[in-house]
Design an enzyme around this catalytic site. Structure first.
Site, PDB file in Angstrom:
ATOM      1  N   HIS A 146       0.866  -1.184   0.000  1.00 35.38           N
ATOM      2  CA  HIS A 146       0.000   0.000   0.000  1.00 35.38           C
ATOM      3  C   HIS A 146       0.897   1.227   0.000  1.00 35.38           C
ATOM      4  CE1 HIS A 146      -3.818   2.171   0.705  1.00 35.38           C
ATOM      5  NE2 HIS A 146      -3.019   3.038   1.306  1.00 35.38           N
ATOM      6  N   CYS A 147       0.783   2.041  -1.043  1.00 31.87           N
ATOM      7  CA  CYS A 147       1.696   3.173  -1.224  1.00 31.87           C
ATOM      8  C   CYS A 147       1.037   4.462  -0.751  1.00 31.87           C
ATOM      9  CB  CYS A 147       2.085   3.289  -2.697  1.00 31.87           C
ATOM     10  SG  CYS A 147       3.261   4.626  -3.013  1.00 31.87           S
ATOM     11  N   PRO A 148       1.571   5.116   0.282  1.00 30.03           N
ATOM     12  CA  PRO A 148       0.977   6.389   0.739  1.00 30.03           C
ATOM     13  C   PRO A 148       1.193   7.528  -0.245  1.00 30.03           C
ATOM     14  CG  PRO A 148       3.002   5.917   1.949  1.00 30.03           C
ATOM     15  CD  PRO A 148       2.721   4.709   1.114  1.00 30.03           C
ATOM     16  N   ASN A 198      -1.682   7.015  -2.418  1.00 30.97           N
ATOM     17  CA  ASN A 198      -2.903   6.766  -1.648  1.00 30.97           C
ATOM     18  C   ASN A 198      -3.716   5.635  -2.271  1.00 30.97           C
ATOM     19  OD1 ASN A 198      -4.706   7.192   0.469  1.00 30.97           O
ATOM     20  ND2 ASN A 198      -5.965   8.604  -0.742  1.00 30.97           N
ATOM     21  N   ASN A 199      -3.027   4.560  -2.609  1.00 27.83           N
ATOM     22  CA  ASN A 199      -3.698   3.441  -3.248  1.00 27.83           C
ATOM     23  C   ASN A 199      -2.878   2.181  -3.030  1.00 27.83           C
ATOM     24  OD1 ASN A 199      -5.579   2.035  -4.717  1.00 27.83           O
ATOM     25  ND2 ASN A 199      -5.021   2.896  -6.704  1.00 27.83           N
TER      26      ASN A 199
END
Length: 314
Positions: free
Chosen positions: A104-106, A109-110
């Protein structure tokens, strides 16, 4: 003019891939992996342990899954109420199971998974090219700044800040992009690096690797004209993946040639095909192990018959 054209090309591809990475919804397991109403009731009635695993084994007997938990149990999600497909994980941020989840990549945001992993790679590549282009075109003015070759205005500090920002982002992006290129070449995800997939017979960190060329095509597709464009072209459906395992477990129904567990120590390399591999082109370039073995056995029988005939004539 050349610099302006190149700048806008890099900028357009960078924004396009970034947009696709952010707004492409992660794919979730299909309905066949969800438990039926009767299976849910049976699972709730049974106490935790082997009885629950028996219910899950019945529900997963026709599903193309070959990975297990560390204890050898069926991978089941209590929150989504489904049998997890291979390489699928539950994201605590998105609160749902993501097919071929990488992380999950901040920054976007996805969740980065099967549906947008190609877009994420292109985003890293084009952002790296964008930063390198800015640093390269700003380098001559950065040198003039330190040699007092620029007019004494506030713009000179903007040039210094721009060069440092582009250079630092280039260093960080190059390491991240290189790491994900290595993951693609090995057909791994970030989660699989930290925890190798556990198959029915044993743990195999390279169980999904098919070789560099096929690993690359699994992410970018067969048509090279789409490789550099943020257009979805990955192979498969995200629920099942071809494997190249040296040893197959005796429970697997697709064991070629009727092999049993006695073949564990033999070093025969053959592709273990899940149910949906007929939809993939990755394993069709070379003949399957069973076909090769059948041809070899046929030739062997032919030679024996010829030899027996010669003895009879003599």
């Amino acid at each position: 003019v050349v610099c302006l054209v190149a700048y806008h090309i890099f900028f357009m591809l960078f924004v396009w891939s970034y947009w696709k990475t952010i707004f492409t919804l992660p794919m979730n397991p299909s309905e066949e992996f969800h438990l039926s109403y009767s299976d849910k009731e049976s699972l709730e009635r049974e106490p935790r342990g082997e009885s629950q695993q028996e219910v899950l084994r019945r529900a997963a007997k026709d599903l193309p899954i070959y990975t297990r938990t560390m204890s050898g149990a069926i991978r089941y999600c209590d929150r989504c109420h489904l049998v997890k497909p291979d390489r699928c994980h539950h994201c605590s941020v998105c609160d749902k199971c993501i097919l071929k989840m990488d992380h999950h990549c901040p920054w976007v945001n996805n969740c980065v998974g099967f549906s947008n992993y190609k877009f994420f790679l292109l985003f890293l590549a084009y952002s790296l090219l964008y930063c390198l282009f800015i640093a390269a075109t700003d380098l001559q003015y950065f040198i003039k700044f330190w040699t007092n070759g620029l007019p004494d205005t506030q713009a000179k500090f903007h040039i210094m800040f721009l060069f440092f920002a582009a250079a630092m982002f280039s260093v960080s992006l190059s390491s991240l992009f290189g790491y994900h290129c290595w993951l693609v070449s090995k057909n791994k995800s970030t989660l699989q690096v930290f925890r190798a997939p556990i198959f029915r017979h044993r743990t195999d960190k390279n169980g999904f690797s098919l070789g560099f060329s096929k690993n690359l095509r699994q992410v970018f597709g067969d048509e090279k004209k789409y490789w550099l464009l943020p257009v979805f072209s990955s192979l498969g459906d995200g629920c099942s993946f071809p494997t190249c395992l040296v040893n197959q477990d005796p429970e697997q129904a697709s064991t070629p040639g009727g092999l049993n567990s006695s073949s564990k120590n033999e070093n025969h390399l053959f592709p273990a095909k899940p149910l949906r591999d007929s939809q993939s082109h990755l394993l069709t370039d070379t003949p399957s192990w069973s076909e090769t073995t059948a041809k070899a056995e046929k030739g062997k029988v032919g030679k024996e018959l010829t030899y027996a005939t010669m003895i009879y004539v003599v």
